[in-house]
Design a protein around this motif. Structure first.
Motif, short mmCIF file in Angstrom:
data_model
loop_
_atom_site.label_atom_id
_atom_site.label_comp_id
_atom_site.label_asym_id
_atom_site.label_seq_id
_atom_site.Cartn_x
_atom_site.Cartn_y
_atom_site.Cartn_z
N THR A 81 0.82 -1.21 0.00
CA THR A 81 0.00 0.00 0.00
C THR A 81 0.85 1.26 0.00
O THR A 81 0.47 2.27 -0.56
CB THR A 81 -0.93 0.04 1.23
OG1 THR A 81 -0.13 -0.02 2.42
CG2 THR A 81 -1.88 -1.13 1.22
N SER A 82 2.01 1.18 0.67
CA SER A 82 2.88 2.36 0.72
C SER A 82 3.89 2.37 -0.43
O SER A 82 4.70 3.26 -0.54
CB SER A 82 3.64 2.40 2.05
OG SER A 82 4.36 1.20 2.26
N THR A 83 3.83 1.36 -1.30
CA THR A 83 4.68 1.30 -2.48
C THR A 83 3.79 1.16 -3.70
O THR A 83 2.58 0.97 -3.60
CB THR A 83 5.63 0.09 -2.41
OG1 THR A 83 4.85 -1.10 -2.31
CG2 THR A 83 6.57 0.19 -1.23
N SER A 84 4.38 1.23 -4.87
CA SER A 84 3.62 1.07 -6.10
C SER A 84 3.13 -0.37 -6.25
O SER A 84 3.78 -1.31 -5.78
CB SER A 84 4.51 1.44 -7.30
OG SER A 84 3.93 1.01 -8.51
N ALA A 85 1.97 -0.54 -6.90
CA ALA A 85 1.45 -1.89 -7.13
C ALA A 85 2.37 -2.69 -8.03
O ALA A 85 2.29 -3.92 -8.08
CB ALA A 85 0.05 -1.80 -7.74
N LYS A 114 -9.70 -15.08 -9.23
CA LYS A 114 -11.14 -14.82 -9.30
C LYS A 114 -11.83 -15.60 -8.18
O LYS A 114 -11.51 -16.76 -7.92
CB LYS A 114 -11.71 -15.25 -10.66
CG LYS A 114 -11.18 -14.44 -11.83
CD LYS A 114 -11.77 -14.94 -13.15
CE LYS A 114 -11.28 -14.12 -14.33
NZ LYS A 114 -9.80 -14.24 -14.50
N LEU A 115 -12.76 -14.94 -7.51
CA LEU A 115 -13.52 -15.59 -6.44
C LEU A 115 -14.29 -16.78 -7.00
O LEU A 115 -14.85 -16.72 -8.09
CB LEU A 115 -14.47 -14.59 -5.79
CG LEU A 115 -13.80 -13.47 -5.01
CD1 LEU A 115 -14.82 -12.39 -4.64
CD2 LEU A 115 -13.13 -14.00 -3.75
N GLY A 116 -14.29 -17.87 -6.24
CA GLY A 116 -15.00 -19.06 -6.67
C GLY A 116 -14.14 -20.04 -7.43
O GLY A 116 -14.60 -21.13 -7.77
N PRO A 132 -13.76 -4.68 -7.29
CA PRO A 132 -13.01 -3.94 -8.32
C PRO A 132 -11.54 -4.31 -8.26
O PRO A 132 -10.91 -4.22 -7.20
CB PRO A 132 -13.24 -2.47 -7.95
CG PRO A 132 -13.54 -2.49 -6.49
CD PRO A 132 -14.26 -3.78 -6.23
N GLY A 133 -10.98 -4.76 -9.35
CA GLY A 133 -9.58 -5.17 -9.35
C GLY A 133 -9.41 -6.57 -8.81
O GLY A 133 -10.30 -7.41 -8.89
N SER A 173 -10.31 -5.22 -2.45
CA SER A 173 -9.16 -4.89 -3.29
C SER A 173 -7.93 -4.49 -2.47
O SER A 173 -6.91 -4.11 -3.04
CB SER A 173 -9.52 -3.76 -4.26
OG SER A 173 -9.97 -2.62 -3.55
N SER A 174 -8.00 -4.58 -1.15
CA SER A 174 -6.87 -4.20 -0.30
C SER A 174 -5.98 -5.41 -0.03
O SER A 174 -6.47 -6.47 0.37
CB SER A 174 -7.36 -3.61 1.02
OG SER A 174 -6.27 -3.41 1.89
N PRO A 175 -4.66 -5.27 -0.17
CA PRO A 175 -3.74 -6.40 0.07
C PRO A 175 -3.35 -6.55 1.54
O PRO A 175 -2.50 -7.38 1.86
CB PRO A 175 -2.53 -6.03 -0.78
CG PRO A 175 -2.49 -4.54 -0.74
CD PRO A 175 -3.93 -4.10 -0.72
#
Length: 244
Positions: A81-85, A114-116, A132-133, A173-175
């Motif tokens: 989150t504090s660095t680039s994706a 993908k979920l599922g 999203p994402g 969408s949060s890691p």
């Protein structure tokens, strides 16, 4: 002598067998009782199977993290989150390579988690929703990577057997996983089962189910003394004074 009169009633051996209405109702009642007994058992077995699959996912991630620490002199990845994706330091880009998988940044749309689906990225027990994402079902402990120290060394973690590394979380969408976000989700659901558990991969490499009442307790978000740090059964923070 004349022929005997033919009987209009067939012999018993030629009669067609059949159920009476009462017999049919008894059979239906038995089936309903068996179904009522079996459905909870089947449901529990399915949940247990999904839990086992999620634990196996976390164990694979454990192997990846420990290989990475060996290769990087005990340095943890960044939370992402504090660095680039696209950063090579982000956990979702560095760790997959240890599992012979492409970094998330190098994963094409068709191959993205993908979920599922069956994937090391996906908790099979997670709800299938629109995210999203990339849907993250596992979050990196937000206290283990800060703006000032994005790639913390594992030796900084005082109690690795009590400090989470990856946690099961509601897919979004949060890691990262943080006590606020995870607690907020459970509170919003008004979960009535305080003993329900979420699987956690700890820094020392073991995986265990943690009761949500412990997992989401705000008192474990901080510790101001060594005694509090030592006595807490579950620690989000790696050491006294840790800040995100």
């Amino acid at each position: 002598m004349g022929s005997p009169l033919l009987s209009s009633t067939p012999p018993a051996s030629r009669r067609l067998a059949g159920f009476t209405l009462i017999e049919l109702l008894v059979v239906i009642a038995i089936i309903a009782i068996l179904a009522a007994l079996l459905f909870p058992v089947i449901g529990k077995a399915l949940r247990t199977g999904k839990q086992t699959a999620s634990v196996n996912n976390l164990r694979q991630w454990a192997g990846a993290f420990h290989l990475s620490w060996t290769d990087n002199d005990g340095e943890m990845p960044a939370d992402g989150t504090s660095t680039s994706a696209d950063s090579e330091e982000a956990w979702f880009n560095r760790m997959p390579k240890k599992l012979n998988l492409p970094a998330l940044k190098d994963t094409g749309t068709a191959e993205a988690p993908k979920l599922g689906t069956k994937s090391v990225w996906i908790n099979p027990g997670a709800p299938i929703i629109t995210v999203p994402g990339t849907p993250f079902c596992y979050g990196f402990n937000d206290f283990l990577s800060t703006k000032d120290e994005p790639t913390m060394r594992i030796t900084r973690v005082v109690y690795p057997s009590k400090t989470p590394l990856l946690v099961e979380k509601y897919p979004d969408s949060s890691p990262v996983g943080s006590p606020e976000s995870i607690r907020g989700f459970y509170v919003s659901r008004k979960d009535t089962d305080p003993d329900a558990t979420a699987n956690v991969l700890f820094v020392d490499g073991h995986v265990a189910g943690v009761a949500k009442k412990v997992f989401t307790d705000p008192t474990f978000s901080a510790a101001s003394t060594e005694n509090e740090l030592r006595e807490a059964p579950f620690l989000w923070i790696p050491f006294i004074g840790a800040q995100r």
